[in-house]
Each structure stands twice: as structure tokens, then as C-alpha cells.
Design a protein around this motif. Structure first.
Motif, PDB file in Angstrom:
ATOM      1  N   GLY A  33       0.780  -1.217   0.000  1.00 55.48           N
ATOM      2  CA  GLY A  33       0.000   0.000   0.000  1.00 55.48           C
ATOM      3  C   GLY A  33       0.821   1.280   0.000  1.00 55.48           C
ATOM      4  N   LEU A  34       0.140   2.386   0.198  1.00 59.79           N
ATOM      5  CA  LEU A  34       0.740   3.715   0.199  1.00 59.79           C
ATOM      6  C   LEU A  34       1.811   3.824   1.284  1.00 59.79           C
ATOM      7  CD1 LEU A  34       0.398   6.676  -1.007  1.00 59.79           C
ATOM      8  CD2 LEU A  34      -1.041   7.114   0.998  1.00 59.79           C
ATOM      9  N   THR A  75       4.522   4.943  -4.705  1.00 58.54           N
ATOM     10  CA  THR A  75       3.185   4.828  -4.117  1.00 58.54           C
ATOM     11  C   THR A  75       2.530   6.201  -3.967  1.00 58.54           C
ATOM     12  OG1 THR A  75       3.859   4.974  -1.775  1.00 58.54           O
ATOM     13  CG2 THR A  75       3.949   2.797  -2.817  1.00 58.54           C
ATOM     14  N   PHE A  76       3.333   7.254  -3.998  1.00 56.63           N
ATOM     15  CA  PHE A  76       2.822   8.624  -3.890  1.00 56.63           C
ATOM     16  C   PHE A  76       2.779   9.337  -5.232  1.00 56.63           C
ATOM     17  CE2 PHE A  76       4.477   7.876   0.422  1.00 56.63           C
ATOM     18  CZ  PHE A  76       3.409   8.308   1.198  1.00 56.63           C
ATOM     19  N   GLY A 109      -3.053  -0.925  -2.891  1.00 50.34           N
ATOM     20  CA  GLY A 109      -2.637  -2.067  -3.697  1.00 50.34           C
ATOM     21  C   GLY A 109      -3.799  -2.962  -4.073  1.00 50.34           C
ATOM     22  N   GLY A 110      -4.890  -2.908  -3.305  1.00 46.62           N
ATOM     23  CA  GLY A 110      -6.058  -3.723  -3.602  1.00 46.62           C
ATOM     24  C   GLY A 110      -6.785  -3.271  -4.855  1.00 46.62           C
ATOM     25  N   PRO A 174      -2.695   9.091  -4.922  1.00 48.44           N
ATOM     26  CA  PRO A 174      -3.995   9.085  -4.238  1.00 48.44           C
ATOM     27  C   PRO A 174      -5.045   9.975  -4.902  1.00 48.44           C
ATOM     28  CG  PRO A 174      -2.212   9.273  -2.648  1.00 48.44           C
ATOM     29  CD  PRO A 174      -1.610   9.483  -4.004  1.00 48.44           C
ATOM     30  N   ALA A 175      -4.609  11.018  -5.607  1.00 52.53           N
ATOM     31  CA  ALA A 175      -5.569  11.879  -6.292  1.00 52.53           C
ATOM     32  C   ALA A 175      -6.317  11.125  -7.379  1.00 52.53           C
ATOM     33  CB  ALA A 175      -4.850  13.080  -6.909  1.00 52.53           C
TER      34      ALA A 175
END
Length: 316
Positions: A33-34, A75-76, A109-110, A174-175
Motif C-alpha cells: 500500500g501507500l 506509491t505517492f 494495492g487492492g 492518491p488523487a
């Protein structure tokens, strides 16, 4: 019964031996994940636990860069469409995955693994388990950035200040899964990833997305009961929350499900869609919980590489 000596005689005489398939647990692919890394201690421990539960399991941790720090940065910052395309290519080159695999995705990640299934799925995913994933997006960004974590703080600032600009939508991860039910017009117009992968744009729905997701043998979604990082936490189940009224709309009551835009209804009709909860905050996972999940959902068998057998292909 043929003795070892007789078999050895046939082998030495040049008599062919039949190749028969071995059986091994399905491989496991993990997407972190993030703010995490593909080779972090936590991700390694998950892989090790899967191998303890199902000995012989091949485990692959998805990476966007073999350099650990760069993988975390990805991740970002990055374009999610390009990242998924990279993963499609990466997984297609791993021989151990060629017959299919199970997959687990932690947090973002899901939904990215779901993107893999919908867009390429070659080799195919059998069971997909997601943990606190933002399948229906986030309406706020509440990642806990440390004061010295400038990557996290920069991404957070960019998302909160100018989330719908092309620069942010094509660079801030995330955006690209931001979705506010009270601002759907802007979301449908500007979303660089989620609106597409959820097939929400009228006239632009991709039937392959639904067909591919419906090909799963099982889709398991776990929501953390005390999750305050994913807003709303119900996103983990594709549910929608009106934060003004507090009204929650379950996925079964949404058009996305009723019109089966991405294959969820077909999975549901076949009893292959599961919604789970666990106490705790975002990504608070115990070995006991993971062990139970791995025992129940992972470890199905797949034919392996052809190996020599002591069975000959001649009549005695």
C-alpha cells in the motif's frame, strides 16, 4: 509392483519415461500500500506466513522499482495507468505465475490489483483478497505523514489543494482514486483512474473490465471497523457514504452493481463475492487473522512443471 532396479534398467536402456505434472499450492502475488515498500519487513512477513500455512507457495511482491526507496516514492507519485501496465508486463514474465495465482492487495494495492485483473489478467488471478482498499475512492486524504516525510507531505498538499488539475491527476497517486459523491461531476470529468476502472462514465464503459473481474473464482473484501484513514471506510466494500446525511448505500443498491458495470453482480449471483470486517484501525492485521484467511482462501493446487516419473511408457 515394478522394482527400482527394473525401472533403472529401462532408463539405462534408453526407454523413455513419462512426464507427469506435479501439484503445488497456487502462487501468491502481493501488492503493498501507500508509503510501503515491496521488500519491507511487513510484506516479507506476510509472504513467509503464507508459505508456513501452505508450504511450497511461490510468493512474488510487486514492485514499481527494484530500488526500495524509489518503490516507496512510486506509491505517492506516478501515473496509475502506467503503473498497472508495468505490473501487467512484470507478472507476464514470471514462469511460476503462468498457470494463474492468488493475489492480496493492501490498501491502495487492492484496487490496483483489481485494475490488473480488469485490464489484462494474464496470467489470471484466481482469488483476490483486498484489505481496506479504496474501491469506491476516498473523499478525503488523511494519511499520517511524519514531519520529515516530505514525499508524503508534498503529495498530501497537492491533492488537497488542486486535486482536479491535470498535473495532479497524472502525478499524485492518491488523487487518481479521489471520489467525492457530493462532487461527482468534477470526478467524472477529471478522474485519471478510478472513474475509468469503475466504469462510471456513461457511453465509455468497457465490457472487458466486467468480463475479466467476473472470471475470478472469489473476490474477498475486508473492511477495518475502526478505519479513520480511508474516508469513508465503506469504500473497502464499494459502498457509498453521504457524509452530510450519514446515509450509507451498500454496493448492492448502487447502479454500479445493479447494472453490473464491472462484473460484481455476476460474482455475487454466483456466491463468489465476500464482504468481511475486522476490528482495528487501517492495516492493523494480526498473524491470527491472516492465518485464518490464508487457510480459507489461499493454497489451491495448480499443475506444476513437468518432471520425470518412475512410470515407464512401455507395456511389461
Amino acid at each position: 509392483m515394478i522394482s527400482l532396479a527394473i525401472v533403472s534398467l529401462f532408463v539405462s536402456a534408453g526407454v523413455g519415461v513419462v512426464a507427469t505434472p506435479t501439484r503445488r499450492p497456487l502462487p501468491l502475488v502481493i501488492w503493498h500500500g501507500l508509503g510501503d515498500r515491496y521488500d519491507s519487513a511487513g510484506i516479507k512477513s506476510v509472504g513467509n506466513l503464507a508459505q508456513e500455512v501452505h508450504p511450497g507457495t511461490f510468493v512474488h511482491s510487486i514492485y514499481l522499482d527494484e530500488d526500495s526507496d524509489a518503490d516507496r516514492s512510486a506509491t505517492f507519485f506516478g501515473q496509475v495507468d502506467e503503473q498497472i501496465a508495468t505490473v501487467c508486463s512484470q507478472l507476464s514474465t514470471i514462469p511460476e505465475l503462468s498457470s494463474g495465482f492468488n493475489a492480496i492487495g493492501f490498501s491502495q494495492g487492492g484496487q490496483f490489483l483489481r485494475g490488473y485483473v480488469q485490464r489484462c489478467n494474464s496470467p489470471p488471478v484466481k482469488t483476490l483478497i483486498t484489505f481496506g482498499s479504496q474501491h469506491n475512492g476516498i473523499a478525503d486524504f488523511l494519511a499520517e505523514c511524519k514531519p520529515t516525510d516530505f514525499i508524503c507531505r508534498t503529495a498530501s498538499s497537492a491533492l488537497l489543494s488542486s486535486k482536479w488539475t491535470p498535473w495532479v491527476q497524472n502525478r499524485v497517486v492518491p488523487a487518481q482514486y479521489f471520489r467525492d459523491p457530493e462532487d461527482l461531476d468534477a470526478y467524472l470529468e477529471h478522474s485519471a483512474f478510478l472513474a475509468d476502472i469503475n466504469n462510471e462514465r456513461p457511453g465509455k464503459r468497457n465490457k472487458t473490465y466486467a468480463d475479466n473481474l467476473a472470471s475470478l473464482e472469489r473476490f474477498v473484501m475486508l473492511m477495518f471497523e475502526d478505519d479513520t484513514t480511508v474516508v469513508p471506510k465503506e469504500s473497502a466494500w464499494f459502498a457509498e457514504l453521504n457524509r452530510t446525511t450519514g446515509e450509507r448505500t451498500l454496493v448492492e443498491d448502487r447502479e454500479l452493481y445493479k447494472q453490473d458495470w464491472i462484473g460484481l453482480k455476476e460474482l455475487g449471483d454466483r456466491k463468489q463475492l465476500e464482504f468481511l470486517t475486522t476490528p482495528g484501525r487501517h492495516m492493523e492485521l494480526s498473524d491470527e487473522l491472516l492465518t485464518d484467511l490464508f487457510k480459507k482462501y489461499l493454497g489451491g493446487k495448480v499443475s506444476g512443471e513437468k518432471v520425470e516419473s518412475w512410470v515407464q511408457d512401455v507395456e511389461l
